[in-house]
Design a protein around this motif. Structure first.
Motif, PDB file in Angstrom:
ATOM      1  N   ASN A   4       0.871  -1.169   0.000  1.00 55.44           N
ATOM      2  CA  ASN A   4       0.000   0.000   0.000  1.00 55.44           C
ATOM      3  C   ASN A   4       0.910   1.222   0.000  1.00 55.44           C
ATOM      4  N   ARG A   6       1.469   5.345  -0.366  1.00 52.09           N
ATOM      5  CA  ARG A   6       0.893   6.692  -0.281  1.00 52.09           C
ATOM      6  C   ARG A   6       2.007   7.700  -0.495  1.00 52.09           C
ATOM      7  N   ILE A   8       2.556  11.670  -0.338  1.00 52.61           N
ATOM      8  CA  ILE A   8       1.898  12.851   0.219  1.00 52.61           C
ATOM      9  C   ILE A   8       2.829  14.059   0.103  1.00 52.61           C
ATOM     10  N   ILE A  13      -2.536  14.591  -1.721  1.00 55.96           N
ATOM     11  CA  ILE A  13      -2.113  13.194  -1.786  1.00 55.96           C
ATOM     12  C   ILE A  13      -1.974  12.865  -3.268  1.00 55.96           C
ATOM     13  N   ASP A  16      -2.355   7.058  -3.764  1.00 55.50           N
ATOM     14  CA  ASP A  16      -2.811   6.247  -2.635  1.00 55.50           C
ATOM     15  C   ASP A  16      -3.444   4.991  -3.212  1.00 55.50           C
ATOM     16  N   GLU A  68       8.761   5.834   4.731  1.00 58.41           N
ATOM     17  CA  GLU A  68       8.672   4.873   5.824  1.00 58.41           C
ATOM     18  C   GLU A  68       8.058   3.593   5.268  1.00 58.41           C
ATOM     19  N   LYS A  73       3.216  -1.286   4.120  1.00 61.97           N
ATOM     20  CA  LYS A  73       2.677   0.059   3.919  1.00 61.97           C
ATOM     21  C   LYS A  73       3.858   1.002   3.737  1.00 61.97           C
ATOM     22  N   THR A  75       4.768   4.930   3.236  1.00 60.78           N
ATOM     23  CA  THR A  75       4.315   6.311   3.288  1.00 60.78           C
ATOM     24  C   THR A  75       5.474   7.189   2.861  1.00 60.78           C
ATOM     25  N   LEU A  77       6.574  11.042   2.298  1.00 59.38           N
ATOM     26  CA  LEU A  77       6.312  12.460   2.534  1.00 59.38           C
ATOM     27  C   LEU A  77       7.377  13.233   1.769  1.00 59.38           C
TER      28      LEU A  77
END
Length: 130
Positions: A4, A6, A8, A13, A16, A68, A73, A75, A77
């Motif tokens: 998953n 994402r 951002i 966003i 996703d 991360e 998952k 993520t 940034l």
């Protein structure tokens, strides 16, 4: 099992959705992420992120940030991101040529640093199109 992912930025966003594989432009080189990757926190450099979804590769230009990885998952940034498919190749090439001149014409150390950062961004945008 899939990842998953994402992406951002400060204002939106960008992505996703799930992906099978991910290649990140980390500050120490390219970093490949597959399912069940060990937990990780890494700094990202200006560069091209590639993700594989539905058997196809999608490119994004990332403008520095952090990623991360934990429990499949990811993520991300970052200061800015742009999908490679939305970049016009001729516009990106023209921007690269323009910023190359700025690097050559930079008089002060500050101007040289700023122009070099813009050059790295322009190169990444052109790579994402290819």
């Amino acid at each position: 099992m899939s990842l998953n992912v994402r992406v951002i930025t400060p204002d939106r966003i960008v992505w996703d959705a799930n992906a099978e594989e991910l290649i990140l432009p980390s500050s120490t080189g390219q970093l490949g992420i597959l399912t069940d990757h060990a937990p990780l926190l890494t700094a990202l450099d200006i560069g091209v992120m590639r993700l594989k979804t539905g058997g196809n590769w999608i490119s994004f230009v990332l403008m520095e940030g952090f990623a991360e990885v934990e429990d499949n998952k990811i993520t991300i940034l970052c200061n800015g991101a742009e999908e490679g498919a939305s970049i016009d190749a001729s516009t990106a090439q023209a921007a690269l040529e323009k910023v190359t001149l700025l690097v050559d014409e930079a008089a002060t150390k500050k101007e040289k640093i700023e122009a070099t950062i813009e050059l790295r961004k322009a190169k990444a945008r052109l790579q994402a199109v290819a």
